[in-house]
Design an enzyme around this catalytic site. Structure first.
Site, PDB file in Angstrom:
ATOM      1  N   SER A  53     -10.344 -18.305   0.067  1.00 40.35           N
ATOM      2  CA  SER A  53      -9.886 -17.938  -1.267  1.00 40.35           C
ATOM      3  C   SER A  53     -11.109 -17.798  -2.154  1.00 40.35           C
ATOM      4  CB  SER A  53      -8.966 -19.046  -1.792  1.00 40.35           C
ATOM      5  OG  SER A  53      -8.916 -19.024  -3.192  1.00 40.35           O
ATOM      6  N   ASN A  83      -5.627 -19.097   4.442  1.00 40.72           N
ATOM      7  CA  ASN A  83      -4.582 -18.124   4.163  1.00 40.72           C
ATOM      8  C   ASN A  83      -4.286 -17.254   5.369  1.00 40.72           C
ATOM      9  OD1 ASN A  83      -4.168 -18.732   1.414  1.00 40.72           O
ATOM     10  ND2 ASN A  83      -5.992 -17.564   0.836  1.00 40.72           N
ATOM     11  N   LYS A  87      -8.353 -23.603   1.312  1.00 44.58           N
ATOM     12  CA  LYS A  87      -7.198 -22.898   1.854  1.00 44.58           C
ATOM     13  C   LYS A  87      -7.495 -22.161   3.151  1.00 44.58           C
ATOM     14  CE  LYS A  87      -4.157 -20.880  -0.502  1.00 44.58           C
ATOM     15  NZ  LYS A  87      -3.605 -19.740  -1.228  1.00 44.58           N
ATOM     16  N   ARG A 138      12.728  28.731   6.305  1.00 43.78           N
ATOM     17  CA  ARG A 138      11.527  27.930   5.995  1.00 43.78           C
ATOM     18  C   ARG A 138      11.714  27.310   4.621  1.00 43.78           C
ATOM     19  NH1 ARG A 138       6.971  30.762   7.848  1.00 43.78           N
ATOM     20  NH2 ARG A 138       8.496  30.491   9.534  1.00 43.78           N
TER      21      ARG A 138
END
Lengths: 360, 360, 360, 360
Positions: D273, D281, D279, D312
């Site tokens: 982080s 993550n 952390k 088309r």
């Protein structure tokens, strides 16, 4: 893709380039340090050094892009590199870089800065378009033509009536753009968990100052997982594209061989066929319809992405990044094509009258 | 479907019932005749007769529904039946029924009347919800809990902070509902080709009068194929549902066995499992997420449907009918569930503290 | 909604009625008990009692619908009521009701039974449609008309060529329906956490037997949160609706006043205007386009709902319920309209020739 | 965008580069000429010259990209440039360039060639992924863990059961990819109005030969406005992304601090982080969810784009171009991330047991 240029504009490519994105991220970091110095949270000298490094012209993006795959978002390598550069200049300043902020603060704010510039362009383009349409409506306020409901000839109107219809929606859209610019283009600043605690007691003043520096609005709360403003922006663009798509579709229908009431302006090499030289195909209006077909789903993706858990989402937030950019680029292209289309539109009032007569 | 009641409310079922829809269509016809009488375009006596027939209580919808499949829309059989009924009373009045109007005028205006009532309910419900959330935020402004980013424990916040986040978005949503009510809930009146010619020189006055009678806003132009207001309404609801879905998702995550910080209020028979009696499942929050999953695509359909050719669309207009209704019903249900959820929410502050402690 | 009948068929309303849904849920419970008795897991007598109660004709749905809002899904009250009824007959049998199964087993399987019947109808309808189109293509294999690219007249083809184009896609769609019927319409049976443990060692045999009784395919695994088969079904229907929408759009374009090459069959009261008696509007083709506009977003919702956490989703699963049903009803209506449209199509070969001549 | 690399792979960037796209367009023109020479429609010498020019290594794309905005599609400038280059070599050969073909033949076929290569990569990647998952399921077929329904702890399963669930869907997806590769990756060749007339009596042989040269399937009809195969491809990718998203979401949920049962493989700089160093993550799984959030809407856009008028489309066809490419790139990235995720997944069997114990 060889057809890329249909779906974007050079301005938007520049605005959403790696270099510009990095530039806005560094502007955020610089503005943050300045604001923190202004309220006395970090030394003024530190803020000057940070601003100086953020303004250096030799930043490159390659390493940042590579690191994003590991880090999970581009802010982490940007901040790392910024710290490294600041550390080279002044080790004690290092602690003041990105102080109290979080990746999402940088990334969301940089996006808002990009959106701000995009909206300034949109505002100009739609204003020009509406002026063109006003002129066209005035010029043809007495040009009789057939109205068509459920694609059947109905009763006479004027071509001015039809143009006024297009204009009516686009004028509301112009006002919506203004509203969104005033209300939704705001700074993001809340720190790691959004409550501003990491930014201290002066958080409101800091946030307001960063916003002012970056020419954005400020907020009372961070909006890390409250994405309504972003979707409000997106929906406004979605509606604008719908209105442009309707106008373009009308023109394609009026250009049908059997109807022949309006034509895209002729240009050398425009609207030909690789196999049928006699044809005069809609080109610009076709591009507009092709864009308007793509935008509803992008808005839906952003609506879906609102379910962002807790204080930062694992996926939904990230999904916004390419989608919002795509939506903005498509809108820019659509407005560009629209101005081109209306500016050069050829109106065949004789054919309009003939189609009217046939009904009688 | 046995689970129908999850996705609507009794009020919305009544509001969007056949009978109520017919009632609003007849109210339009009545208001139109009154307005035309007021400006002297039709005899006052005719307007009274028309109003009287529109107000008859023995209208039925079966024949109208059947005829819709042939006629292409319900206004045609409604007007036919109205003429028949008026003719029985006074043959000379027949010519004044639906004079100058077109099917789309009736259908769009009746829908707007329904939306008006729905929005009044939404306004009440979101106001109540926001009051509940304000109270909850105040009560827990000092209740510590762990913030979670990317679903990882991050840093402490208070539960009040989390609730304030939900409230922040929902307060903006409340304002958006007000804006939309003021700007977008308007009468449709333009006649067969939308230019108002069939309504004569007093068209603006007539339109304003019909709007006033029906408690809607008026417009300077008909908007038969300019559908931006309708999509603005839809996008506003889409955003509201996204915000509610985010709140519900947070609560489901906080209710996880391993987290256990909040719980839906207990009720006899609520949240059990057909196979696992020990469980306490999220029910109301689950319904809210289930609704929020459905609304983005509905908004996208309405955005797509903006490409409405010429003066009346062959398909795109018709596609709005079930989609807009579905979106409104889902929104009503989501708001209902949200009030139920927040009113009865149980907050386990001890568990919040324990989850905090574990991080240290 | 007064226009409801445009978007469904009587057969589908019956198939997806509360009563039929309950009937299929009870059929599942009965089939489960029978299968468990056959492998000796429960007494044969218990299975007979359960089957008998499931077959009772006096079941009502009101209480079940009410309880669903508390319970979280309709299976819980259905099973509760079933146990109550079985208990009245034989208290010792009560334990064998719904033994080893979970709510999702009942609900998913009942939906699959409904889809099976719907697909049998679709199979018949598309086969009839393709026969009609084959005949039309043969009849007009030498009828010259103008081809149109980008809505401009291009070069001559035959009307048979155009019809063959429609048929080409629809024949592939017919095969896709067959593939999906063979591969995707399967029983759900895995017990509370999907691993079949609660059903014992004979789980595969039980699952196969339940499938056989209900005329569904069997599986090696439960698919409580692996929803690919359901989305495969939905995508197949989405593609079919796209093909039908294209055909209908072509016909609307050919019906334009200025083109006038084909017409919807005339019928008293069909295609008129409430304000313009001279018009001959597309009605059936308009309905088809209106349906085809709605189906893409429904498929998107089901794709989004694939992210179903762990062993049962809190919201995503529930969001499938109304969306899948809506998609099936719309498809049924689209096929119904398509057969009506093609059966009664009027081809103006003289006008086709005139439009051809004008180009030369 | 700095985060671009999350949403694509280097292989896909190369495959969908301007240069590769041009290369495939020229391969089509070369294959067409060869096939026409083989059946005697053009001189063998002409085919050799055309092939030679198509194989020249000094083609550039800048002028082609610019001209696309005027011409309406990239095939027109490509063919113009090809004619110019062939003309330089041999004026009489010029008439044989692109003979009987139309822009859409070139563009659709080149896209199919790109899709073919992409699918070969997908096939390899999903095979590898499924092997990894098989190994993981085997390794943990006896590792007890808690199942979770509605995000509540339910009953014990094994981690092998959970992995087997992921694998079950992905094995069906692997088969779907194979089916689509066999059925849907086909040449487009029909000439200006799709009926093959411009290609003469040998059209079937020519089409089959071009297909064989380009390693694609052939067809009995051109499919200029019958886009079901393309959407079938897209839906298959959409379903695959849904399955991958479900797996990634499960892993994110299992990685929650309070659950902690599996972890993304650690790598220097991964998952940190910018503000919270403690952390860990989810990164790769987050990217996968971010991708899976985007794909449903892309499939919806392609479904919407099926309503392509006449021979088309003016817009709907063009809208496919960026959307299909985006979908393919996202799928490639998702598969890449999935292999990375599973290959390096860390399973904490002790924590799984602890979470189980707590329930007892």
């Amino acid at each position: 893709m060889l057809a890329d240029s249909i779906f974007t504009t050079p301005q938007m490519e520049l605005l959403f380039s790696d270099a510009t994105e990095l530039r806005f991220m560094l502007s955020f970091e610089s503005a943050l340090a300045q604001a923190q110095a202004a309220v006395g949270v970090i030394p003024l000298e530190a803020a000057l050094i940070i601003a100086d490094v953020c303004g250096q012209t030799d930043w490159t993006t390659e390493w940042i892009k590579e690191q994003t795959l590991l880090a999970g978002n581009p802010a982490i390598p940007v901040v790392n590199r910024l710290k490294e550069r600041v550390g080279h200049k002044s080790q004690p300043t290092l602690q003041y870089v990105h102080q109290g902020a979080t990746s999402q603060d940088v990334i969301d704010t940089a996006l808002m800065c990009q959106l701000k510039q995009a909206f300034e362009q949109f505002d100009e383009d739609i204003n020009q378009l509406n002026n063109l349409l006003s002129g066209l409506a005035r010029a043809h306020r007495q040009t009789p033509m057939m109205a068509r409901t459920l694609l059947q000839q109905a009763l006479p109107i004027t071509f001015g009536d039809k143009v006024t219809g297009w204009l009516d929606g686009l004028q509301r859209s112009e006002q919506s753009l203004s509203r969104v610019m005033a209300e939704c283009l705001v700074v993001q600043l809340g720190g790691p968990v959004g409550n501003g605690a990491s930014l201290g007691q002066h958080v409101s003043a800091i946030r307001a100052q960063v916003a002012a520096t970056l020419n954005l609005g400020t907020t009372t709360q961070a909006w890390h997982t409250q994405r309504d403003r972003l979707v409000d922006i997106a929906a406004t663009l979605g509606i604008l594209n719908g209105l442009l798509g309707k106008m373009a579709q009308d023109i394609i229908l009026l250009m049908q061989t059997e109807v022949g009431e309006v034509w895209e302006g002729a240009a050398a090499g425009k609207g030909g066929s690789s196999s049928m030289p006699h044809k005069r195909n809609p080109v610009t209006a076709t591009f507009m319809v092709a864009i308007a077909h793509q935008t509803p789903a992008l808005v839906a993706t952003l609506l879906s992405a609102m379910i962002q858990p807790h204080e930062r989402a694992a996926g939904a937030w990230h999904s916004e990044w390419p989608v919002m950019r795509k939506l903005v680029k498509l809108t820019a292209a659509n407005l560009y094509h629209a101005n081109d289309l209306i500016q050069n539109l050829e109106v065949d009032t004789v054919q309009m009258q003939q189609n009217l007569n046939r009904a009688n």
